[in-house]
Design a protein around this motif. Sequence first.
Motif, PDB file in Angstrom:
ATOM      1  N   ASP A 124      48.321  33.773   1.053  1.00 27.97           N
ATOM      2  CA  ASP A 124      46.900  33.716   1.372  1.00 27.97           C
ATOM      3  C   ASP A 124      46.470  32.283   1.659  1.00 27.97           C
ATOM      4  O   ASP A 124      45.660  32.034   2.563  1.00 27.97           O
ATOM      5  CB  ASP A 124      46.083  34.290   0.212  1.00 27.97           C
ATOM      6  CG  ASP A 124      44.622  34.448   0.555  1.00 27.97           C
ATOM      7  OD1 ASP A 124      44.309  35.198   1.504  1.00 27.97           O
ATOM      8  OD2 ASP A 124      43.784  33.812  -0.115  1.00 27.97           O
ATOM      9  N   ALA A 125      47.014  31.325   0.912  1.00 22.66           N
ATOM     10  CA  ALA A 125      46.672  29.917   1.137  1.00 22.66           C
ATOM     11  C   ALA A 125      47.114  29.466   2.523  1.00 22.66           C
ATOM     12  O   ALA A 125      46.383  28.754   3.227  1.00 22.66           O
ATOM     13  CB  ALA A 125      47.307  29.046   0.060  1.00 22.66           C
ATOM     14  N   ASP A 183      54.506  33.541  -3.948  1.00 21.76           N
ATOM     15  CA  ASP A 183      53.939  34.874  -4.146  1.00 21.76           C
ATOM     16  C   ASP A 183      52.834  35.119  -3.128  1.00 21.76           C
ATOM     17  O   ASP A 183      52.619  34.329  -2.210  1.00 21.76           O
ATOM     18  CB  ASP A 183      53.413  35.024  -5.577  1.00 21.76           C
ATOM     19  CG  ASP A 183      52.379  33.962  -5.929  1.00 21.76           C
ATOM     20  OD1 ASP A 183      51.910  33.243  -5.015  1.00 21.76           O
ATOM     21  OD2 ASP A 183      52.043  33.851  -7.126  1.00 21.76           O
ATOM     22  N   GLU A 184      52.083  36.230  -3.296  1.00 23.52           N
ATOM     23  CA  GLU A 184      51.061  36.571  -2.321  1.00 23.52           C
ATOM     24  C   GLU A 184      49.924  35.556  -2.282  1.00 23.52           C
ATOM     25  O   GLU A 184      49.273  35.382  -1.243  1.00 23.52           O
ATOM     26  CB  GLU A 184      50.517  37.984  -2.579  1.00 23.52           C
ATOM     27  CG  GLU A 184      49.860  38.202  -3.934  1.00 23.52           C
ATOM     28  CD  GLU A 184      50.829  38.654  -5.008  1.00 23.52           C
ATOM     29  OE1 GLU A 184      50.451  39.530  -5.795  1.00 23.52           O
ATOM     30  OE2 GLU A 184      51.956  38.122  -5.057  1.00 23.52           O
ATOM     31  N   ALA A 185      49.677  34.855  -3.397  1.00 26.20           N
ATOM     32  CA  ALA A 185      48.651  33.814  -3.385  1.00 26.20           C
ATOM     33  C   ALA A 185      49.047  32.680  -2.447  1.00 26.20           C
ATOM     34  O   ALA A 185      48.200  32.098  -1.758  1.00 26.20           O
ATOM     35  CB  ALA A 185      48.427  33.280  -4.796  1.00 26.20           C
TER      36      ALA A 185
END
Length: 514
Positions: free
Chosen positions: A376-377, A371-373
Amino acid sequence: MGGEAGSDVVVRVLAVSRIAPSRQQGGRVKLSFFDTPWVGLPPVQQVFLYHLDDNDDGFPAIVSRIKAALADTLAHYLPLAGTLEHVADTGDLVVDWSGSDAGVAFVEADAAGMDVRRLASDEAHDMAAFVSLVPELQTGALPAPLLSVQATRLGAGLAVGMSMHHAVADGRGAWRFIEAWASASRAGSPVTEALGPPHFGREAVSHPRGGEELARVLLKIVAPNLPLVSSTHGVRDTSQRFRLARRTFYLSTDDIRSLRRRIDDLAASSSAPKPKPVSTFVALAALVWSAFVRCKGLGAKEDTYLMFHADLRARLDPPVSDAYLGNCVRPCVARCADAADIAGEAGILHAARAVQAAVAEMAAAPLAGTDEAGFDAVRRLPFSRVANVAASPRYRAYEATDFGFGSPARVEMVSMNHDGEMMLVGGRRDGEVQVSVAVDPAHMDTLKACILASSAVPAPADSANAADVPCVGAAGALDTSVVVNFASDNEEADDAGNGGANIFYFLCKLCSNE
């Protein structure tokens, strides 16, 4: 196609045609949350080089043969004959093959002055020539084609080049298509008892938070200006590949067994709890990561990372068939907080343990990081200290590409465009693994020496000096490519679950604000 960066390679286009599926059946599928991360990336490009002798059919006959086989194969792999389109009303992207113009561009070209023996030899790695042997695929704006093919007549041989949009298929899906196409040319049918027909309904993959909505969220991150998919972050810039040094190494089963034994022996002498025995993928990933760290001169207090992709088909609930034509991979990141651990004498053990930890993390939560998390990581990683390993030793690159005139003399991934990219596929001989690497020319001598130092057999004569280079710091640039060949044997199947072409590096840059 065509040379770049001042290349004097001349490839003459003879004809361009469109190959339609031999049986038309219109349809469309929405991209899944696994597909959308790849929308903004350059196409995946591969070239297969073949020796031909006087007993082989002439170039026109061979072209007719592989064209007919392509038409028959597309009748089963219909999405590849379609286009990627934006549905403005819903914000979805779809693959659509319902139009009367569904098909694949097929380029016939001539480069008789280009000697296949030189291109396929152990001493040549001519990037400008390789680029001229793969077709263009314009994917910067939608609608966009998904596949193009080029057949080029060479001196004493043939090149078959292919460009594919990653949004339509991952590495497993792409290689399955290639194997089916070769089977159609060689044996008369793309579908055999061992190679069943594909399926491509995206309902095969789902996400707990809703796959369609997640796909739209990810799409806004990677391609916010649809129908344009160009980026200001340079992810579509492929010119850097002409500034990189590239090498291909062939590691035999004996070499890999020796490497695995070395890691296991280091683990046995360590005071830490003994991990499970390493797989082929883990051993090779540890080898190239440790070589990357040493050639870059990374040391104490510097963190470093290895990225690879895991094929999730067998890990989802319910599982997805191997015949699924689409993306079904997720990124995995192996981490080391102190590069000195990997640069040290037991560095390959530290690297192997980190890779095993990343594989275990993926196995425990297959959909984590999709997902978007997860984006970002990845965005926060220090790209200059990240190595990328793509594909899988399970891909039988040479066996799968026999179109009826023998296996290729060389298979190369042309679209390795950034420093630290590495590719693993099955090699030319039984049990062999081909390792292709792209790094800054200033670091290639040391990287090569580190890989040779881990070999089970002495280095060839032309590599004697390089093998004496210490596995730390940087060495001078090399102006030729050296392919180190080792003996071959058999090897058990790798258990790492690695799949999909690893171009996630581009996606990281796309999401980066740097």
